[in-house]
Design a protein around this motif. Structure first.
Motif, mmCIF file in Angstrom:
data_model
loop_
_atom_site.group_PDB
_atom_site.id
_atom_site.type_symbol
_atom_site.label_atom_id
_atom_site.label_comp_id
_atom_site.label_asym_id
_atom_site.label_seq_id
_atom_site.Cartn_x
_atom_site.Cartn_y
_atom_site.Cartn_z
ATOM 1 N N ASN A 1 -1.025 -26.855 52.690
ATOM 2 C CA ASN A 1 -1.165 -26.028 53.751
ATOM 3 C C ASN A 1 -0.078 -26.372 54.687
ATOM 4 O O ASN A 1 0.547 -27.464 54.774
ATOM 5 C CB ASN A 1 -2.668 -26.594 54.476
ATOM 6 C CG ASN A 1 -3.831 -26.200 53.294
ATOM 7 O OD1 ASN A 1 -4.272 -24.991 53.345
ATOM 8 N ND2 ASN A 1 -4.560 -27.255 53.057
ATOM 9 N N VAL B 1 -9.388 -24.051 53.283
ATOM 10 C CA VAL B 1 -8.527 -23.729 54.455
ATOM 11 C C VAL B 1 -8.177 -22.085 54.817
ATOM 12 O O VAL B 1 -8.788 -21.821 55.798
ATOM 13 C CB VAL B 1 -7.103 -24.676 54.734
ATOM 14 C CG1 VAL B 1 -6.463 -24.046 56.156
ATOM 15 C CG2 VAL B 1 -7.574 -26.212 54.807
ATOM 16 N N SER C 1 -11.588 -20.329 55.277
ATOM 17 C CA SER C 1 -12.184 -20.680 56.482
ATOM 18 C C SER C 1 -11.660 -20.052 57.779
ATOM 19 O O SER C 1 -11.919 -19.473 58.579
ATOM 20 C CB SER C 1 -12.500 -22.281 56.573
ATOM 21 O OG SER C 1 -13.245 -22.922 55.589
ATOM 22 N N THR C 2 -10.137 -20.227 57.667
ATOM 23 C CA THR C 2 -9.418 -19.714 58.978
ATOM 24 C C THR C 2 -9.634 -18.199 59.026
ATOM 25 O O THR C 2 -9.607 -17.637 60.076
ATOM 26 C CB THR C 2 -7.933 -20.124 58.495
ATOM 27 O OG1 THR C 2 -7.722 -21.727 58.333
ATOM 28 C CG2 THR C 2 -6.936 -19.709 59.806
ATOM 29 N N VAL D 1 -3.550 -17.914 54.019
ATOM 30 C CA VAL D 1 -4.623 -17.362 55.240
ATOM 31 C C VAL D 1 -4.086 -15.819 54.973
ATOM 32 O O VAL D 1 -5.368 -14.966 55.096
ATOM 33 C CB VAL D 1 -4.134 -17.722 56.272
ATOM 34 C CG1 VAL D 1 -4.989 -16.981 57.551
ATOM 35 C CG2 VAL D 1 -4.346 -19.339 56.506
ATOM 36 N N THR E 1 -0.078 -14.722 61.455
ATOM 37 C CA THR E 1 0.240 -16.011 60.617
ATOM 38 C C THR E 1 1.386 -16.659 60.717
ATOM 39 O O THR E 1 1.700 -17.682 60.263
ATOM 40 C CB THR E 1 -0.407 -15.887 59.100
ATOM 41 O OG1 THR E 1 0.654 -15.502 58.308
ATOM 42 C CG2 THR E 1 -1.772 -15.341 58.978
ATOM 43 N N VAL F 1 -2.573 -17.918 64.016
ATOM 44 C CA VAL F 1 -2.838 -19.308 63.493
ATOM 45 C C VAL F 1 -1.452 -19.884 63.347
ATOM 46 O O VAL F 1 -1.688 -21.233 62.858
ATOM 47 C CB VAL F 1 -3.769 -19.159 62.363
ATOM 48 C CG1 VAL F 1 -5.028 -18.742 62.830
ATOM 49 C CG2 VAL F 1 -3.167 -18.286 60.926
ATOM 50 N N THR G 1 -6.175 -18.079 69.870
ATOM 51 C CA THR G 1 -5.740 -18.941 68.612
ATOM 52 C C THR G 1 -6.985 -19.735 68.707
ATOM 53 O O THR G 1 -7.937 -19.911 69.496
ATOM 54 C CB THR G 1 -4.383 -19.748 69.072
ATOM 55 O OG1 THR G 1 -4.160 -20.181 67.796
ATOM 56 C CG2 THR G 1 -4.681 -20.683 69.956
ATOM 57 N N SER H 1 -8.221 -23.747 66.064
ATOM 58 C CA SER H 1 -7.650 -24.841 65.140
ATOM 59 C C SER H 1 -8.785 -24.744 64.137
ATOM 60 O O SER H 1 -9.901 -25.367 64.561
ATOM 61 C CB SER H 1 -7.413 -26.227 65.748
ATOM 62 O OG SER H 1 -7.203 -27.329 64.768
ATOM 63 N N ALA H 2 -8.557 -24.272 63.027
ATOM 64 C CA ALA H 2 -9.632 -24.325 61.945
ATOM 65 C C ALA H 2 -9.943 -25.681 61.608
ATOM 66 O O ALA H 2 -9.265 -26.518 61.111
ATOM 67 C CB ALA H 2 -8.986 -23.408 60.635
#
Length: 319
Positions: A40, A130, A133-134, A160, A215, A236, A259, A261-262
């Motif tokens: 990631n 990630v 979820s994001t 993402v 992204t 993100v 924005t 933070s995931a």
């Protein structure tokens, strides 16, 4: 056991596979036998030293944000999981870890886990922890996408991005994907109604959009200007310049840039698993690497130009 750790900050060459003691779960914790992780942006930024306020300057530092695998043991007070359960999750992104997801075993609090989707292999599951979820938090919680709204996904070919295209389509959005032209067929197959080549498409010639999912993290004012009245934008891809735009947008005008933070816990991971089960979300994987080649996976991530995620598998007894 084997664990990937940073011996210092720098290029992918600082990644080392070290012998470390296998951790034991404490109260409320779960020991996971890791079968796969993925690369990631957070992993690369930690490795490069861009997140020193979180990761600190004491080495070694564990690598790998997400993981999928099997429960090996549970601590006291854990009732939701049993040995042998297939799970997925992530370590806390704002804490320092000497052992993280890129290891044969990892210990995490039970609230950072969920049962992994039965439809997916561990490698496929790791690719969506990630990314899925994001994208879900961005669309459902941050911009609250409504059916029929026009959606631009910028950086649509990344991890993402591919998840956001799928989820936006499933939520009833009219999806425009901005990516390399050669990825058009894949993105159309994921649900994009239109694919624009980012190399030849300038922001002033597209839109307007009700929702923009970014992204990339650059040129935010130009894309913010493409929002329709009442439009919402979420990024993100954070950078110092992006943070300045986000702060300014909260003061000036109605088109606010958001924005987050995931940092998904069990409820979000369950929701992502439900989207997989319903067919709304599937993994998109560009390459698979054994743990011994995790540095190559990092280099491939940094080169870019791919579709989906780089997955790292964790074979036993072959390192």
């Amino acid at each position: 056991m084997k664990a990937v750790q940073l011996t210092g900050y720098g290029t992918a060459d600082v990644l080392r596979i070290n012998d470390v003691d296998r951790p034991a779960p404490g109260a409320g914790e779960v020991l996971v036998s890791v079968e796969a992780t993925s690369v990631n942006g957070h992993d690369v930024r930690v490795r490069a030293g861009e997140l020193k306020l979180v990761s600190g300057r004491r080495f070694p530092i564990g690598a790998g944000l997400d993981f999928a695998g099997v429960v090996a043991a549970t601590g006291t007070g854990v009732d939701a999981y049993r040995t042998g359960d297939r799970v997925w999750g992530m370590v806390h992104p704002r804490q320092r870890h000497s052992v993280a997801g890129a290891a044969e075993y990892v210990v995490v609090p039970a609230e950072r886990l969920s049962h992994a989707p039965a439809e997916l292999s561990s490698g496929e599951a790791a690719s969506l922890v990630v990314a899925g979820s994001t994208a879900l938090i961005a669309l459902r919680d941050s911009v609250r996408l409504a059916p029929g709204e026009r959606v631009l996904v910028r950086g649509a070919a990344g991890g993402v991005g591919t998840a956001a295209v799928q989820l936006a389509h499933a939520m009833g959005g009219r999806v425009t994907a901005l990516a390399r032209d050669r990825h058009a067929e894949v993105l159309t197959g994921l649900g994009a109604d239109e694919v624009l080549d980012y190399g030849s498409t300038t922001s002033d010639r597209i839109g307007p959009f009700d929702v923009i999912v970014d992204t990339v993290g650059t040129q935010l004012p130009s894309y913010r200007a493409r929002l329709a009245k009442g439009g919402r934008m979420v990024t993100v891809g954070l950078s110092p310049s992006a943070l300045a735009v986000i702060a300014a947008s909260s003061v000036h005008g109605s088109r606010r840039v958001r924005t987050f933070s995931a940092n998904p816990g069990t409820p979000v991971l369950r929701d992502v698993a439900d989207r997989v089960a319903s067919g709304a979300l599937r993994p998109v994987i560009d390459g698979v690497y054994p743990l011994a080649d995790i540095a190559a996976a990092h280099r491939a991530f940094e080169r870019g130009g791919v579709v989906g995620k780089h997955v790292v598998t964790v074979p036993r007894g072959s390192l």
